[in-house]
Design a protein around this motif. Sequence first.
Motif, PDB file in Angstrom:
ATOM      1  N   LYS A 107       0.825  -1.201   0.000  1.00 51.61           N
ATOM      2  CA  LYS A 107       0.000   0.000   0.000  1.00 51.61           C
ATOM      3  C   LYS A 107       0.865   1.259   0.000  1.00 51.61           C
ATOM      4  CE  LYS A 107      -3.861  -2.203   2.450  1.00 51.61           C
ATOM      5  NZ  LYS A 107      -4.669  -2.202   3.703  1.00 51.61           N
ATOM      6  N   ALA A 108       1.926   1.258   0.803  1.00 49.43           N
ATOM      7  CA  ALA A 108       2.817   2.422   0.833  1.00 49.43           C
ATOM      8  C   ALA A 108       3.524   2.610  -0.503  1.00 49.43           C
ATOM      9  CB  ALA A 108       3.846   2.259   1.958  1.00 49.43           C
ATOM     10  N   ALA A 109       3.971   1.499  -1.117  1.00 44.91           N
ATOM     11  CA  ALA A 109       4.645   1.592  -2.418  1.00 44.91           C
ATOM     12  C   ALA A 109       3.678   2.073  -3.496  1.00 44.91           C
ATOM     13  CB  ALA A 109       5.235   0.234  -2.806  1.00 44.91           C
ATOM     14  N   ARG A 110       2.423   1.624  -3.442  1.00 45.87           N
ATOM     15  CA  ARG A 110       1.421   2.087  -4.405  1.00 45.87           C
ATOM     16  C   ARG A 110       1.168   3.584  -4.237  1.00 45.87           C
ATOM     17  NH1 ARG A 110      -2.316  -1.002  -3.060  1.00 45.87           N
ATOM     18  NH2 ARG A 110      -2.102  -2.631  -4.655  1.00 45.87           N
ATOM     19  N   ALA A 111       1.117   4.039  -2.996  1.00 44.64           N
ATOM     20  CA  ALA A 111       0.893   5.472  -2.751  1.00 44.64           C
ATOM     21  C   ALA A 111       2.062   6.297  -3.295  1.00 44.64           C
ATOM     22  CB  ALA A 111       0.715   5.723  -1.248  1.00 44.64           C
ATOM     23  N   ARG A 112       3.295   5.809  -3.087  1.00 44.11           N
ATOM     24  CA  ARG A 112       4.457   6.533  -3.625  1.00 44.11           C
ATOM     25  C   ARG A 112       4.434   6.548  -5.146  1.00 44.11           C
ATOM     26  NH1 ARG A 112       7.083   3.894   0.754  1.00 44.11           N
ATOM     27  NH2 ARG A 112       7.754   2.201  -0.611  1.00 44.11           N
ATOM     28  N   LEU A 113       4.029   5.444  -5.758  1.00 47.67           N
ATOM     29  CA  LEU A 113       3.959   5.389  -7.219  1.00 47.67           C
ATOM     30  C   LEU A 113       2.893   6.350  -7.736  1.00 47.67           C
ATOM     31  CD1 LEU A 113       4.707   4.131  -9.929  1.00 47.67           C
ATOM     32  CD2 LEU A 113       3.105   2.274  -9.453  1.00 47.67           C
ATOM     33  N   GLU A 114       1.738   6.376  -7.113  1.00 47.99           N
ATOM     34  CA  GLU A 114       0.682   7.292  -7.542  1.00 47.99           C
ATOM     35  C   GLU A 114       1.103   8.743  -7.356  1.00 47.99           C
ATOM     36  OE1 GLU A 114      -2.637   6.111  -5.245  1.00 47.99           O
ATOM     37  OE2 GLU A 114      -3.116   4.323  -6.470  1.00 47.99           O
ATOM     38  N   THR A 115       1.809   9.043  -6.282  1.00 55.41           N
ATOM     39  CA  THR A 115       2.294  10.407  -6.057  1.00 55.41           C
ATOM     40  C   THR A 115       3.273  10.823  -7.146  1.00 55.41           C
ATOM     41  OG1 THR A 115       2.020  10.140  -3.661  1.00 55.41           O
ATOM     42  CG2 THR A 115       3.472  11.908  -4.415  1.00 55.41           C
ATOM     43  N   ALA A 116       4.194   9.909  -7.507  1.00 55.08           N
ATOM     44  CA  ALA A 116       5.163  10.221  -8.561  1.00 55.08           C
ATOM     45  C   ALA A 116       4.470  10.413  -9.911  1.00 55.08           C
ATOM     46  CB  ALA A 116       6.202   9.099  -8.655  1.00 55.08           C
ATOM     47  N   GLN A 117       3.494   9.575 -10.208  1.00 55.91           N
ATOM     48  CA  GLN A 117       2.766   9.725 -11.467  1.00 55.91           C
ATOM     49  C   GLN A 117       1.975  11.027 -11.501  1.00 55.91           C
ATOM     50  OE1 GLN A 117       0.489   6.101 -11.470  1.00 55.91           O
ATOM     51  NE2 GLN A 117       2.059   4.936 -12.587  1.00 55.91           N
TER      52      GLN A 117
ATOM     53  N   ASP B 171       6.585  -3.343  -7.724  1.00 57.26           N
ATOM     54  CA  ASP B 171       6.553  -4.687  -8.304  1.00 57.26           C
ATOM     55  C   ASP B 171       7.212  -5.703  -7.381  1.00 57.26           C
ATOM     56  OD1 ASP B 171       5.293  -3.621 -10.493  1.00 57.26           O
ATOM     57  OD2 ASP B 171       7.118  -3.442 -11.695  1.00 57.26           O
ATOM     58  N   SER B 172       8.383  -5.321  -6.812  1.00 58.43           N
ATOM     59  CA  SER B 172       9.092  -6.243  -5.926  1.00 58.43           C
ATOM     60  C   SER B 172       8.273  -6.556  -4.685  1.00 58.43           C
ATOM     61  CB  SER B 172      10.445  -5.645  -5.532  1.00 58.43           C
ATOM     62  OG  SER B 172      11.124  -6.471  -4.619  1.00 58.43           O
ATOM     63  N   VAL B 173       7.724  -5.506  -4.067  1.00 57.98           N
ATOM     64  CA  VAL B 173       6.940  -5.722  -2.844  1.00 57.98           C
ATOM     65  C   VAL B 173       5.661  -6.489  -3.158  1.00 57.98           C
ATOM     66  CG1 VAL B 173       5.698  -4.556  -0.991  1.00 57.98           C
ATOM     67  CG2 VAL B 173       7.917  -3.698  -1.710  1.00 57.98           C
ATOM     68  N   SER B 174       5.044  -6.202  -4.294  1.00 54.98           N
ATOM     69  CA  SER B 174       3.824  -6.919  -4.672  1.00 54.98           C
ATOM     70  C   SER B 174       4.102  -8.401  -4.880  1.00 54.98           C
ATOM     71  CB  SER B 174       3.231  -6.312  -5.950  1.00 54.98           C
ATOM     72  OG  SER B 174       2.851  -4.971  -5.751  1.00 54.98           O
ATOM     73  N   LEU B 175       5.250  -8.707  -5.506  1.00 55.09           N
ATOM     74  CA  LEU B 175       5.610 -10.106  -5.715  1.00 55.09           C
ATOM     75  C   LEU B 175       5.798 -10.829  -4.388  1.00 55.09           C
ATOM     76  CD1 LEU B 175       6.399 -12.412  -7.627  1.00 55.09           C
ATOM     77  CD2 LEU B 175       8.741 -11.532  -7.601  1.00 55.09           C
ATOM     78  N   ARG B 176       6.537 -10.192  -3.451  1.00 52.82           N
ATOM     79  CA  ARG B 176       6.746 -10.811  -2.150  1.00 52.82           C
ATOM     80  C   ARG B 176       5.436 -10.925  -1.382  1.00 52.82           C
ATOM     81  NH1 ARG B 176       8.491 -13.609  -0.271  1.00 52.82           N
ATOM     82  NH2 ARG B 176       9.559 -13.035   1.655  1.00 52.82           N
ATOM     83  N   ALA B 177       4.559  -9.919  -1.526  1.00 54.79           N
ATOM     84  CA  ALA B 177       3.265  -9.976  -0.846  1.00 54.79           C
ATOM     85  C   ALA B 177       2.425 -11.133  -1.385  1.00 54.79           C
ATOM     86  CB  ALA B 177       2.520  -8.653  -1.010  1.00 54.79           C
ATOM     87  N   SER B 178       2.427 -11.316  -2.689  1.00 50.54           N
ATOM     88  CA  SER B 178       1.667 -12.416  -3.287  1.00 50.54           C
ATOM     89  C   SER B 178       2.220 -13.769  -2.840  1.00 50.54           C
ATOM     90  CB  SER B 178       1.705 -12.309  -4.811  1.00 50.54           C
ATOM     91  OG  SER B 178       1.149 -11.091  -5.249  1.00 50.54           O
ATOM     92  N   GLN B 179       3.554 -13.880  -2.832  1.00 51.07           N
ATOM     93  CA  GLN B 179       4.165 -15.138  -2.417  1.00 51.07           C
ATOM     94  C   GLN B 179       3.873 -15.425  -0.945  1.00 51.07           C
ATOM     95  OE1 GLN B 179       8.323 -15.361  -3.329  1.00 51.07           O
ATOM     96  NE2 GLN B 179       8.633 -17.232  -2.193  1.00 51.07           N
ATOM     97  N   SER B 180       4.000 -14.405  -0.088  1.00 47.08           N
ATOM     98  CA  SER B 180       3.720 -14.595   1.340  1.00 47.08           C
ATOM     99  C   SER B 180       2.253 -14.934   1.560  1.00 47.08           C
ATOM    100  CB  SER B 180       4.098 -13.336   2.126  1.00 47.08           C
ATOM    101  OG  SER B 180       5.462 -13.051   2.001  1.00 47.08           O
ATOM    102  N   SER B 181       1.361 -14.315   0.764  1.00 46.74           N
ATOM    103  CA  SER B 181      -0.056 -14.615   0.890  1.00 46.74           C
ATOM    104  C   SER B 181      -0.339 -16.073   0.525  1.00 46.74           C
ATOM    105  CB  SER B 181      -0.876 -13.679  -0.006  1.00 46.74           C
ATOM    106  OG  SER B 181      -2.250 -13.982   0.065  1.00 46.74           O
ATOM    107  N   LEU B 182       0.310 -16.569  -0.534  1.00 44.09           N
ATOM    108  CA  LEU B 182       0.137 -17.969  -0.911  1.00 44.09           C
ATOM    109  C   LEU B 182       0.681 -18.897   0.171  1.00 44.09           C
ATOM    110  CD1 LEU B 182       1.060 -17.938  -4.715  1.00 44.09           C
ATOM    111  CD2 LEU B 182      -1.205 -18.237  -3.702  1.00 44.09           C
ATOM    112  N   GLU B 183       1.854 -18.550   0.704  1.00 43.87           N
ATOM    113  CA  GLU B 183       2.435 -19.387   1.752  1.00 43.87           C
ATOM    114  C   GLU B 183       1.561 -19.396   2.997  1.00 43.87           C
ATOM    115  OE1 GLU B 183       6.326 -17.972   2.462  1.00 43.87           O
ATOM    116  OE2 GLU B 183       7.145 -18.664   0.560  1.00 43.87           O
ATOM    117  N   SER B 184       0.926 -18.255   3.317  1.00 41.08           N
ATOM    118  CA  SER B 184       0.091 -18.186   4.519  1.00 41.08           C
ATOM    119  C   SER B 184      -1.211 -18.974   4.356  1.00 41.08           C
ATOM    120  CB  SER B 184      -0.235 -16.724   4.845  1.00 41.08           C
ATOM    121  OG  SER B 184      -1.036 -16.138   3.830  1.00 41.08           O
TER     122      SER B 184
END
Length: 455
Positions: free
Chosen positions: A179-189, A356-369
Amino acid sequence: MTPQQLLIILRARWLVVFITFVLVAASTAAVSLLSDKQYTATASVVLDVKPDPVSGTMAGMVATGYLATQVDIIKSDRVAKRVVSNLRMDTNLAVQSQWREATGGRGQLVDWLAGLLKGNLDVKPSRESNVINIEYVGADPDFAAAVANAFAQAYVDVNLELRVAPARQYAGFFDEQTKAARARLETAQKALSDFQQANGITSNDERVDFETAKLNETSSQLTSIQAATTDSRSKRARADGNTVAEVMQSPLINGLKSDIARLEARLIESGVNLGKNHPQTQRAESELAALKSQLESETRQITTAINTTYEVNRQRESQLQSALAAQKSRVLLLNQQRDDIRVLRGDIESAQRVFDSVSLRASQSSLESQTNQTNIAVLNPAVAPMFPSGPRVKLNIAIAMFLGALLGVMLALSLEFANRRVRSTDDLHELRDVILLGAISPASGMMKAATGGRA
């Protein structure tokens, strides 16, 4: 002490050795025969060290001490408490009564039961494989098998929890980071979009190329007009217009000059032959004057045109210089805007990579959980043993006989050393200041010798 001395002592105190041997062996046999029978049930689990299907890694599975860690997990209080919960032993009224009698109601019933179960548990990993044997010893074969299987299943469940619980924590952490990374990306855009809107930029690279080409064209035009201005200035600076190239190269002026030269020659000839007052001479003079006037008029027009061209070129040069300066400023501004846009786009790309990196790790952690699979499986469930594993009467008696004999020998030696006696010549040699004069055989030996002699 020599072997002969030892044999003499044991022969003298054989009764002590015998009584000790009989007491130890008999008591051991009685205890073994009267003890309750014990049954050992064994359940086997296998650890699969293939790559994890979710993360694709083998983290920890091939590390040194992995099997030892798994053994410690099986022996842990957490697994034992899970066994108590699965078998619902804490709800048994008889068990609760035993716990109150044993502890006086202090502590927790689950902890007390877990400690009792762990006391009869034995975990043995295989030496050359990933199989772990879980053995439980109990007085009832069915109960022993049930507890062994419960330990195996509890181990599988706890192992899955140990794997899923950190993954859930990581999933929550990476979800917040996403969520924080998405907010930073939207701010930059948004910063890039606002900058483009504020400066009316749609395609900055094309604008820069167009304005740069326009700058180069203006610079080329200025160079050309400066050369033309310099040329017209040099022509304008000449005092005599007849020396100007345009005048000298004009066909009309050259024709007028030829006509003037011809009339002048004819006028000279007419003045000599006919006189100055002759009508023909006067007509020639009138034509000559008209041609000279026309020549001056044409020459003046050319010089005037040169002056006009110079003024026009000078004004054009001034305009081009102003246009060139304005165009330079515009190109510099566009370059600055392009640099600003490049910085803003760099911020977007950096934020995008992080997202992208954080989203990938979030998806992987979500699958593992969310996984409900583990790398552990029950290989052989425990079955109720048909024969008891203890007590081992024959083995216990054999060990008791050995220990009884050893204890009898030690007791006999202890009694001998507590009340030392002389039983052989070797014992006299060990005494100081004693001289051996002779040795007398035992009376029984002498009697046998005497009786044999009479016979």
